[in-house]
Every structure is written in C-alpha cells, then in structure tokens.
Design a protein around this motif. Structure first.
Motif, PDB file in Angstrom:
ATOM      1  N   PRO A   1       0.880  -1.179   0.107  1.00 20.35           N
ATOM      2  CA  PRO A   1       0.186   0.000   0.164  1.00 20.35           C
ATOM      3  C   PRO A   1       0.717   1.350  -0.029  1.00 20.35           C
ATOM      4  CG  PRO A   1      -0.923  -1.517   1.514  1.00 20.35           C
ATOM      5  CD  PRO A   1       0.447  -2.248   1.074  1.00 20.35           C
ATOM      6  N   GLU A   2       1.854   1.374   0.804  1.00 19.59           N
ATOM      7  CA  GLU A   2       2.729   2.465   1.062  1.00 19.59           C
ATOM      8  C   GLU A   2       3.375   2.893  -0.450  1.00 19.59           C
ATOM      9  OE1 GLU A   2       3.164  -0.309   2.614  1.00 19.59           O
ATOM     10  OE2 GLU A   2       2.318   0.367   4.808  1.00 19.59           O
ATOM     11  N   ARG A   3       3.906   1.693  -1.183  1.00 20.42           N
ATOM     12  CA  ARG A   3       4.615   1.849  -2.619  1.00 20.42           C
ATOM     13  C   ARG A   3       3.412   2.470  -3.416  1.00 20.42           C
ATOM     14  NH1 ARG A   3       7.909  -2.897  -4.379  1.00 20.42           N
ATOM     15  NH2 ARG A   3       9.372  -1.992  -3.082  1.00 20.42           N
ATOM     16  N   LEU A   4       2.260   1.873  -3.698  1.00 21.54           N
ATOM     17  CA  LEU A   4       1.280   2.069  -4.483  1.00 21.54           C
ATOM     18  C   LEU A   4       0.857   3.742  -4.093  1.00 21.54           C
ATOM     19  CD1 LEU A   4      -1.628  -0.527  -4.657  1.00 21.54           C
ATOM     20  CD2 LEU A   4      -0.455   0.464  -6.518  1.00 21.54           C
ATOM     21  N   ALA A   5       0.638   4.129  -2.910  1.00 24.09           N
ATOM     22  CA  ALA A   5       0.400   5.354  -2.513  1.00 24.09           C
ATOM     23  C   ALA A   5       1.571   6.713  -3.004  1.00 24.09           C
ATOM     24  CB  ALA A   5       0.102   5.530  -1.200  1.00 24.09           C
ATOM     25  N   SER A   6       2.607   5.885  -2.852  1.00 24.58           N
ATOM     26  CA  SER A   6       3.825   6.975  -3.328  1.00 24.58           C
ATOM     27  C   SER A   6       3.790   6.994  -4.813  1.00 24.58           C
ATOM     28  CB  SER A   6       5.324   6.386  -2.863  1.00 24.58           C
ATOM     29  OG  SER A   6       5.401   5.266  -3.194  1.00 24.58           O
ATOM     30  N   TRP A   7       3.640   5.894  -5.404  1.00 26.99           N
ATOM     31  CA  TRP A   7       3.590   6.002  -7.226  1.00 26.99           C
ATOM     32  C   TRP A   7       2.567   6.831  -7.576  1.00 26.99           C
ATOM     33  CZ3 TRP A   7       4.328   0.287  -8.454  1.00 26.99           C
ATOM     34  CH2 TRP A   7       5.559  -0.166  -8.446  1.00 26.99           C
ATOM     35  N   ILE A   8       1.438   6.889  -7.011  1.00 24.90           N
ATOM     36  CA  ILE A   8       0.250   7.537  -7.630  1.00 24.90           C
ATOM     37  C   ILE A   8       0.266   8.850  -7.261  1.00 24.90           C
ATOM     38  CG2 ILE A   8      -1.014   5.381  -7.949  1.00 24.90           C
ATOM     39  CD1 ILE A   8      -3.007   6.659  -5.668  1.00 24.90           C
ATOM     40  N   LYS A   9       0.995   9.286  -6.335  1.00 24.21           N
ATOM     41  CA  LYS A   9       0.976  10.450  -5.719  1.00 24.21           C
ATOM     42  C   LYS A   9       1.036  11.815  -6.884  1.00 24.21           C
ATOM     43  CE  LYS A   9       2.866  13.625  -2.052  1.00 24.21           C
ATOM     44  NZ  LYS A   9       4.059  13.697  -0.883  1.00 24.21           N
ATOM     45  N   GLY A  10       0.164  12.770  -6.647  1.00 25.11           N
ATOM     46  CA  GLY A  10       0.440  13.870  -7.814  1.00 25.11           C
ATOM     47  C   GLY A  10      -0.297  13.498  -8.939  1.00 25.11           C
ATOM     48  N   GLN A  11      -0.913  12.368  -9.276  1.00 28.54           N
ATOM     49  CA  GLN A  11      -1.374  12.158 -10.543  1.00 28.54           C
ATOM     50  C   GLN A  11      -2.680  12.520 -10.612  1.00 28.54           C
ATOM     51  OE1 GLN A  11       0.616  10.821 -12.999  1.00 28.54           O
ATOM     52  NE2 GLN A  11       2.320  10.233 -11.685  1.00 28.54           N
ATOM     53  N   ASP A  12      -3.240  12.935 -11.840  1.00 28.88           N
ATOM     54  CA  ASP A  12      -4.457  13.147 -12.274  1.00 28.88           C
ATOM     55  C   ASP A  12      -5.435  12.183 -12.466  1.00 28.88           C
ATOM     56  OD1 ASP A  12      -3.952  16.172 -11.969  1.00 28.88           O
ATOM     57  OD2 ASP A  12      -3.094  15.734 -13.673  1.00 28.88           O
TER      58      ASP A  12
ATOM     59  N   ALA B   1      -8.412  11.915  -7.852  1.00 31.19           N
ATOM     60  CA  ALA B   1      -8.102  11.858  -9.248  1.00 31.19           C
ATOM     61  C   ALA B   1      -8.990  11.085  -9.996  1.00 31.19           C
ATOM     62  CB  ALA B   1      -6.578  11.010  -9.332  1.00 31.19           C
ATOM     63  N   GLU B   2      -9.131  10.654 -11.086  1.00 28.35           N
ATOM     64  CA  GLU B   2     -10.054  10.021 -11.946  1.00 28.35           C
ATOM     65  C   GLU B   2      -9.201   8.414 -11.737  1.00 28.35           C
ATOM     66  OE1 GLU B   2     -12.564  11.659 -15.413  1.00 28.35           O
ATOM     67  OE2 GLU B   2     -10.503  12.256 -15.656  1.00 28.35           O
ATOM     68  N   PHE B   3     -10.087   7.530 -12.083  1.00 27.21           N
ATOM     69  CA  PHE B   3      -9.622   6.018 -12.013  1.00 27.21           C
ATOM     70  C   PHE B   3     -10.321   5.291 -13.036  1.00 27.21           C
ATOM     71  CE2 PHE B   3     -10.134   1.585  -9.894  1.00 27.21           C
ATOM     72  CZ  PHE B   3      -8.719   1.361  -9.927  1.00 27.21           C
ATOM     73  N   VAL B   4      -9.307   4.460 -13.710  1.00 27.85           N
ATOM     74  CA  VAL B   4      -9.659   3.489 -14.758  1.00 27.85           C
ATOM     75  C   VAL B   4      -9.444   2.218 -14.291  1.00 27.85           C
ATOM     76  CG1 VAL B   4      -9.383   2.794 -17.137  1.00 27.85           C
ATOM     77  CG2 VAL B   4      -9.660   5.221 -16.718  1.00 27.85           C
ATOM     78  N   TYR B   5     -10.338   1.144 -14.586  1.00 29.95           N
ATOM     79  CA  TYR B   5     -10.056  -0.183 -14.043  1.00 29.95           C
ATOM     80  C   TYR B   5     -10.190  -0.937 -15.322  1.00 29.95           C
ATOM     81  CZ  TYR B   5     -10.793  -4.872 -12.349  1.00 29.95           C
ATOM     82  OH  TYR B   5     -10.496  -6.412 -12.389  1.00 29.95           O
ATOM     83  N   ILE B   6      -9.472  -1.849 -15.875  1.00 30.78           N
ATOM     84  CA  ILE B   6      -9.461  -2.591 -16.917  1.00 30.78           C
ATOM     85  C   ILE B   6      -9.852  -4.038 -16.333  1.00 30.78           C
ATOM     86  CG2 ILE B   6      -8.285  -4.022 -19.227  1.00 30.78           C
ATOM     87  CD1 ILE B   6      -8.354  -0.953 -19.076  1.00 30.78           C
ATOM     88  N   SER B   7     -11.243  -4.431 -16.710  1.00 37.46           N
ATOM     89  CA  SER B   7     -11.793  -5.878 -16.056  1.00 37.46           C
ATOM     90  C   SER B   7     -11.910  -6.703 -17.098  1.00 37.46           C
ATOM     91  CB  SER B   7     -13.326  -5.408 -15.894  1.00 37.46           C
ATOM     92  OG  SER B   7     -13.917  -6.272 -14.905  1.00 37.46           O
ATOM     93  N   SER B   8     -12.889  -7.752 -17.174  1.00 31.61           N
ATOM     94  CA  SER B   8     -12.901  -8.564 -18.065  1.00 31.61           C
ATOM     95  C   SER B   8     -14.297  -9.156 -18.643  1.00 31.61           C
ATOM     96  CB  SER B   8     -12.284 -10.113 -17.274  1.00 31.61           C
ATOM     97  OG  SER B   8     -12.488 -11.380 -17.970  1.00 31.61           O
ATOM     98  N   PHE B   9     -14.313  -9.744 -19.901  1.00 34.17           N
ATOM     99  CA  PHE B   9     -15.694 -10.085 -20.358  1.00 34.17           C
ATOM    100  C   PHE B   9     -16.230 -11.247 -19.678  1.00 34.17           C
ATOM    101  CE2 PHE B   9     -12.497 -13.153 -22.212  1.00 34.17           C
ATOM    102  CZ  PHE B   9     -13.340 -14.039 -22.242  1.00 34.17           C
ATOM    103  N   THR B  10     -15.527 -11.902 -18.904  1.00 27.96           N
ATOM    104  CA  THR B  10     -15.829 -12.952 -18.151  1.00 27.96           C
ATOM    105  C   THR B  10     -16.936 -12.504 -17.054  1.00 27.96           C
ATOM    106  OG1 THR B  10     -14.196 -13.126 -16.470  1.00 27.96           O
ATOM    107  CG2 THR B  10     -13.955 -14.586 -18.493  1.00 27.96           C
ATOM    108  N   THR B  11     -16.807 -11.133 -16.512  1.00 29.26           N
ATOM    109  CA  THR B  11     -17.633 -10.712 -15.445  1.00 29.26           C
ATOM    110  C   THR B  11     -18.869 -10.021 -16.095  1.00 29.26           C
ATOM    111  OG1 THR B  11     -16.705  -8.437 -15.721  1.00 29.26           O
ATOM    112  CG2 THR B  11     -15.627  -9.815 -14.008  1.00 29.26           C
TER     113      THR B  11
END
Length: 337
Positions: A66-77, A120-130
């Motif tokens: 979680p800490e790495r994720l938070a640091s990576w996305i910091k400041g992103q739109d 920020a805005e978020f995009v999730y790439i899901s699957s046709f199986t859902t």
C-alpha cells in the motif's frame, strides 16, 4: 475510427499500472498521443521492448504494498489499473485460491482508497467474463460451473464489484470489459502469445469455438473516450469482430504462408483435459506443462454485438486484417516469429 470526444483533453499527469502489459502499453501510447505526461509501472526489471522510444517515466517493483502504491500515484490526475493481480494457476502451493482472491482484493481496495484521497480519476481494466450472460439457462449453468472451477473468475468479479461500489460512492471510475485483445505491443513470454504460436506452426489443433476479438488500440481509444464522456461507474463491454477460432487461425496462417493445423477438437473436452492435468500436477505440488486458464477462458467466449456503452462512444473497430498484420509486424520486430 476513434470514439468521439466532447472536448479537447487538457494535458494531465497519468500513471498506468502495468504499462508493459498489452492493454496497459496501448493505453500509455494513446495518452502520449493526446499530449499527456505518462508514468508506467512494471513488476520487474528486464526486457521492455514495448517501452523503447516512448517519452515516459518507468517505475519498477511490486505494487502489492500500500505504501508503494500511494507513493507511485501521488500527484497524478489519472490512475489506470491495467495490472490488477489474478490467479493463473489452478493450485498455487504458496496460497489457496481464496487467499489469492483476498490478497488481490485488498490491493485493489488500497488503490481505490488512495485514488479517492487524491481526488483523481480512475480506470479499471476488467474482463469480459464478469459481464451478464444473456444465454439459455443451461448455458448459464454451465458457465457458473466453469467459473467456479478456477479462482481467476471470482477474483476478477470481486475486484470489479469493489470498483462499482466505489463509483456508486462518488469515485470517478471508468470500467471497461474488453473481449479477446489482439494487436501490437504484446510482450508476454513468447509461448504465451497466441499469434506467434500460430505463425510458427506450433499450434497442434483448433476448435470451432466462436469468439470476439478486438484490437488493443481500440480498447485504448474507447477507454479514453469514456473518460472524455465521464462514463463513470457502469462497466462498458468492448467488442470487435466475431469469428470462430479455426477461421482466425486460418487468417493468421495465410498471412505467414503456413498451412493451418488440420486437427479439430472439442472446446469443452479440451478444457476439461487441461483442467484435470492442471489439478493432477497441482495435487503433487508440481507446475503443469500448460495452465488450464486459457482453455477455460475459451469456453466463456461467444459471438457478441456491440454494447450500448460502446455505441454511445462511437467506436468503430479497426478491420481484423489490419489488426493481424500489425500484430505480426510487432512480433517479428521483437523476434517472436
């Protein structure tokens, strides 16, 4: 033809989790084409042929912290998750299927929370199986049994439910569900790439299974179109061309001047054999010669029509021949065929 957009996109800071993956890489390129500042992540150092000559920042490492994720996305739109983990093996000696699902779900929850904190805005790439299944009852029952046979399916469904729930609570989230993706920029291990397997004459047989295939660049265009339209919260099914597997193999074989395989098999029996092989090896703590998941996914493929969400975006898929020709050129470029 790219989907219509309501207005010119302003330059933004964007991060693509899984930027060396097939869809993630196409999205990074599409964002660059719109003039955005792009960062991509990948799980490990190594060959990054599909990142060469791209004006991007690359971050390598495990995004499960979680800490790495938070640091990576910091400041992103804009945060695009094209790297949500899912089980590939039927049996993992280190973790049960439920543990793998729970770990993937926890990672997604941490990511969603961090994105919400950023506003920020978020995009999730899901699957046709859902996607909901508009099929006769006996086919829905068969699908339910099949999806219960491998932890991949419940993991993908659980993560999508989490994103849908977050969107209902105000997260500006785009969810796209593409069918089978083909096209350039793929960099999975060669033995896991379908087109090179066919082009090199390594495919032993085919089935008559109907499927729908879409160019990975069309998926990227539609995703950015959905962002421009602010189509938040509701999964958008993305489809391209309906074709049976045998005919698709014939097209690829013709492009490389190779004779297609003559052996025909039953999709269900092939999937059942792959599953039992996977299960037998797993029972003894061994890695099977091939995973059963691709065969199970093939069973879930169907011919489908463009969804209302896709029609609203105005997406016209590229010709299938263009997709196959461009994909072959890419695989030749990186030495896969």
């Amino acid at each position: 033809m790219a989907p219509r957009r309501t207005s010119a996109a302003r330059p933004r800071r964007c991060i693509v989790l899984g930027g060396t993956g097939h869809i993630g890489n196409a999205l990074a390129r599409a964002l660059l084409g719109q003039g955005h500042e792009v960062t991509v992540t990948c799980r490990r150092d190594g060959d990054r042929a599909n990142l060469q000559d791209l004006d991007i920042t690359v971050l390598a490492g495990d995004d499960g912290h979680p800490e790495r994720l938070a640091s990576w996305i910091k400041g992103q739109d804009l945060v695009i998750d094209a790297a949500a983990p899912y089980p590939i093996r039927l049996f993992d000696p280190a973790k049960s299927g439920r543990e793998q699902r729970d770990q993937a779900l926890q990672r997604s929850r941490c990511l969603i929370e961090a994105v919400a904190d950023l506003r920020a805005e978020f995009v999730y790439i899901s699957s046709f199986t859902t996607l909901p299944k508009q099929r006769p009852w006996h086919e829905r029952l068969q699908s339910a049994v099949l999806q219960g046979s491998h932890p991949y399916f419940e993991t993908k469904a659980a993560i999508e439910r989490e994103v849908v729930s977050a969107a209902a609570n105000g997260l500006p989230a785009i969810i796209v569900n593409p069918t089978v993706c083909l096209g350039p920029f793929d960099q999975k291990p060669r033995e896991a790439c379908f087109i090179p397997t066919v082009a090199r004459g390594e495919l032993m047989g085919v089935t008559g299974q109907m499927l729908n295939v879409i160019d990975v660049r069309d998926v990227a265009d539609a995703t950015l179109g959905a962002l421009a339209e602010k189509s938040y919260g509701r999964p958008i099914a993305l489809s391209g061309h309906n074709i049976d597997l045998a005919s698709l193999v014939e097209k690829i074989s013709a492009l490389v001047g190779r004779r297609p395989p003559r052996m025909r098999a039953s999709t269900r029996l092939t999937a059942a054999g792959a599953w039992w092989t996977d299960a037998l090896f797993g029972a003894f703590g061994q890695t099977p010669p091939f995973p059963s998941l691709p065969f199970l996914l093939l069973c879930e493929c169907r011919a489908i029509s463009p969804s209302s969400g896709q029609r609203n975006l105005g997406l016209t898929p590229r010709p299938l021949e263009t997709t196959l020709e461009d994909a072959l050129r890419w695989y030749q470029q990186i030495g896969y065929c």
